[in-house]
Design an enzyme around this catalytic site. Structure first.
Site, mmCIF file in Angstrom:
data_model
loop_
_atom_site.group_PDB
_atom_site.id
_atom_site.type_symbol
_atom_site.label_atom_id
_atom_site.label_comp_id
_atom_site.label_asym_id
_atom_site.label_seq_id
_atom_site.Cartn_x
_atom_site.Cartn_y
_atom_site.Cartn_z
ATOM 1 C CG ASP A 10 -125.245 9.089 89.405
ATOM 2 O OD1 ASP A 10 -125.230 8.260 89.309
ATOM 3 O OD2 ASP A 10 -125.447 9.208 88.266
ATOM 4 C CD GLU B 258 -122.046 10.399 84.776
ATOM 5 O OE1 GLU B 258 -121.774 10.446 83.867
ATOM 6 O OE2 GLU B 258 -123.583 11.262 84.816
ATOM 7 C CG ASN B 259 -123.483 13.871 87.521
ATOM 8 O OD1 ASN B 259 -123.591 14.926 86.299
ATOM 9 N ND2 ASN B 259 -124.595 12.656 87.346
ATOM 10 C CG ASN C 134 -123.836 10.256 80.660
ATOM 11 O OD1 ASN C 134 -123.615 9.700 81.892
ATOM 12 N ND2 ASN C 134 -124.303 11.826 80.315
ATOM 13 C CG HIS C 135 -122.355 13.985 82.817
ATOM 14 N ND1 HIS C 135 -122.615 14.168 81.620
ATOM 15 C CD2 HIS C 135 -123.439 13.429 82.756
ATOM 16 C CE1 HIS C 135 -124.471 14.778 81.353
ATOM 17 N NE2 HIS C 135 -124.568 14.353 82.784
ATOM 18 C CG HIS D 81 -123.112 5.704 83.901
ATOM 19 N ND1 HIS D 81 -123.495 6.107 85.171
ATOM 20 C CD2 HIS D 81 -123.407 7.246 82.900
ATOM 21 C CE1 HIS D 81 -124.375 7.782 85.418
ATOM 22 N NE2 HIS D 81 -124.106 7.913 83.877
ATOM 23 C CG HIS E 120 -127.909 7.359 83.190
ATOM 24 N ND1 HIS E 120 -127.065 8.221 83.127
ATOM 25 C CD2 HIS E 120 -128.716 7.594 82.385
ATOM 26 C CE1 HIS E 120 -127.639 9.343 82.097
ATOM 27 N NE2 HIS E 120 -128.425 8.622 81.321
ATOM 28 C CG HIS F 281 -129.794 10.695 89.053
ATOM 29 N ND1 HIS F 281 -129.683 12.209 89.495
ATOM 30 C CD2 HIS F 281 -128.506 10.268 88.327
ATOM 31 C CE1 HIS F 281 -127.901 12.441 89.043
ATOM 32 N NE2 HIS F 281 -127.879 10.422 87.789
#
Length: 253
Positions: free
Chosen positions: A5, A36-37, A64-65, A146, A171, A173
């Protein structure tokens, strides 16, 4: 190569600094990045996605983001190499959960899934991947799972052993030290970590996370600064039989 991520603009900057030369050094064919981040303040935007592609990514996966930023919705629908977890409802959520790369002599399917343990109540990822594998054939299949729970990730690894070339977790990290080749030839690791500030809590300033956990009051999470790292894994995969031949865990500082 799969990269953990990317966190905010500081993570995008570090990716751009380190990835191009590392690709040449290791003779990497394909790079998959979880983005996603990648936008400051969470989620992914068209700008942060383009920065990841400019750094050398071939495919961007999410989690999820994925849908935090509405300005990203059209790009999920129009860009073939930006995917979201496949077990989101089709026809309702933007985008798709699979990308196929044509490498001339072989094809690679990149599949994005999301776990449901301690996560959102999505469709069953096990049944979702069964359907995808029935309907999509390729020499090589790589899965970004994820998910939060280690048990769910490892269960999925054994469930897909021999059916996909590699599966890795995102997810949490945190780069795990359990990279392996499963009995039937599938490369596996529980989590490939993150790309962003070293002295942080998952990319966020530690004092803010401590305050949230200790005082139980709402806190705005700002990204940490300072020295960064790039976490990921290199899967060396046989192009003919789709089996993983080696797994190399990576941390670049």
């Amino acid at each position: 190569m799969v990269i953990g991520d990317v966190v905010g603009s500081i993570g995008c900057d570090f990716l751009a600094q380190k990835l191009p030369s590392f690709k040449r050094l290791k003779n990497i064919d394909v790079v998959i990045v979880n983005g996603e981040n990648s936008a400051d303040g969470n989620g992914i935007t068209p700008v942060s996605a383009q920065r990841i592609f400019n750094a050398g990514a071939d495919v961007i996966t999410t989690g999820n983001h994925a849908f935090r930023r509405k300005e990203m919705y059209d790009l999920f629908d129009s860009h073939p190499a930006i995917i979201r977890p496949a077990n989101y409802p089709d026809g309702i959520t933007p985008g798709k959960g699979i990308c196929t790369l044509d490498m001339c002599s072989y094809k690679i399917n990149v599949i994005n899934l999301m776990g449901v343990a301690f996560m959102e109540n999505l469709d069953c990822p096990f049944r979702t991947i069964d359907k995808i594998l029935r309907e999509n054939d390729a020499n090589i299949s790589i899965v970004d799972f994820h998910a939060e729970a280690t048990g769910e990730k490892r269960a999925m690894g054994y469930y897909l052993d021999g059916r996909v070339s590699a599966i890795y977790g995102t997810h949490t990290h945190v780069l795990t030290a359990d990279e392996t080749i499963l009995p039937n030839g599938t490369g596996y690791i529980t989590d490939i970590g993150m790309t962003g500030p070293i002295h942080s809590v998952l990319g966020v300033k530690p004092e803010l996370v401590i305050s949230k956990l200790k005082d139980k009051m709402p806190v705005r999470f700002d990204l940490a600064q300072g020295d960064c790292k790039l976490n990921g894994v290199i899967f060396n995969i046989n192009q003919k039989n789709g089996k993983t031949m080696s797994v190399e865990r990576i941390e670049i500082v």
